[in-house]
Enzyme design. Structure first.
Site, PDB file in Angstrom:
ATOM      1  N   GLU A   1      -1.775  -7.140   4.909  1.00  0.00           N
ATOM      2  CA  GLU A   1      -2.110  -8.061   3.960  1.00  0.00           C
ATOM      3  C   GLU A   1      -3.680  -8.250   4.095  1.00  0.00           C
ATOM      4  OE1 GLU A   1      -0.504 -10.580   7.276  1.00  0.00           O
ATOM      5  OE2 GLU A   1      -0.003  -8.810   6.124  1.00  0.00           O
TER       6      GLU A   1
ATOM      7  N   ASP B   1       4.254  -7.166  -2.861  1.00  0.00           N
ATOM      8  CA  ASP B   1       3.301  -6.059  -3.229  1.00  0.00           C
ATOM      9  C   ASP B   1       2.424  -6.310  -4.289  1.00  0.00           C
ATOM     10  OD1 ASP B   1       4.491  -4.668  -1.191  1.00  0.00           O
ATOM     11  OD2 ASP B   1       6.089  -3.533  -2.381  1.00  0.00           O
TER      12      ASP B   1
ATOM     13  N   ASP C   1      -7.755 -11.863   4.827  1.00  0.00           N
ATOM     14  CA  ASP C   1      -6.562 -11.877   5.003  1.00  0.00           C
ATOM     15  C   ASP C   1      -5.774 -12.845   4.247  1.00  0.00           C
ATOM     16  OD1 ASP C   1      -4.206 -10.776   7.173  1.00  0.00           O
ATOM     17  OD2 ASP C   1      -3.914 -13.163   6.843  1.00  0.00           O
TER      18      ASP C   1
ATOM     19  N   ASN D   1       6.921 -12.695   1.408  1.00  0.00           N
ATOM     20  CA  ASN D   1       7.694 -11.691   1.705  1.00  0.00           C
ATOM     21  C   ASN D   1       9.219 -12.431   1.892  1.00  0.00           C
ATOM     22  OD1 ASN D   1       6.095  -9.598   0.804  1.00  0.00           O
ATOM     23  ND2 ASN D   1       5.621  -9.187   3.028  1.00  0.00           N
TER      24      ASN D   1
END
Length: 221
Positions: free
Chosen positions: A138, A111, A94, A102
């Site tokens: 993620e 991204d 993770d 973000n």
């Protein structure tokens, strides 16, 4: 007169036979053409179906296996390990503090980060018997077969270090760059057990890695 009629009849019969042979040849050619067309169309459809199947198993963002493919291969590997009385490992990874990427850098940067991580992980695993996939958001997952627990831990640590080496800027992380936390689970499956057990253990180990400071590898108990 009779001879003339016989000659005319003979010529007519010859002409009709020739016409029939020509017609037969045309029909054979037409059938061959249609058969060839159908064969080509069949090949095209098979290729299209194969491409659709391939796309249905790929994550569109990172171009690695998606969750569906990852879990399908995990189940296959699990069943194979049951038959052979061998063991299997699953690593859950993770990205640490990904929401902050973000929120502060934008989703495009997020991204790009996932794409770079996927590429780096693929490179890290190229010499292993493994399957890498995007588990969701993620999170990534790695299925490992033909390895022992120590090897699984080493592979997980290598992945962690390789992501660290990217030095992707992350000013809103404790470390100042993008890192990953990893949970490793290792089981020798017994009859009646399912691969869900392995995922649950890896998830618990990942939670422990997050709790203990992130950017680390933890093993399932």
């Amino acid at each position: 007169m009779a001879l003339v009629l016989v000659l005319i009849l003979t010529l007519y019969i010859y002409w009709r036979e020739r016409q029939l042979r020509m017609r037969e040849g045309q029909l054979v050619t037409l059938v061959e053409q249609r058969t060839g067309q159908l064969e080509r169309r069949g090949k095209e459809l098979n290729q299209m179906n194969e491409e659709l199947r391939r796309l249905s198993y790929r994550d569109t963002l990172t171009d690695i296996a998606n969750r569906r493919k990852l879990l399908e291969l995990l189940d296959i590997t699990w069943q194979d390990a049951q038959r052979k009385s061998t063991c299997i490992a699953f690593i859950l990874l993770d990205v640490d503090d990904f929401k902050a990427i973000n929120d502060n850098y934008g989703h495009i940067r997020g991204d790009e980060c996932l794409q770079l991580i996927a590429k780096q992980l693929e490179s890290s695993l190229k010499d292993t018997v493994s399957t890498l996939g995007r588990y969701g958001g993620e999170e990534f997952g790695i299925v490992l077969s033909d390895c022992n627990f120590e090897q699984a831990m080493k592979i997980a640590e290598k992945c962690r270090i390789e992501i660290e080496k990217l030095q992707l800027q992350h000013a809103f992380s404790t470390f100042g760059f993008v890192t990953m936390s990893l949970g490793v689970a290792y089981i020798c499956p017994k009859p009646g057990e399912t691969s869900d057990m392995l995922i649950a253990k890896a998830d618990s180990a990942l939670y422990l890695a997050k709790k203990n400071g992130k950017n680390r590898v933890e093993r399932a108990s």
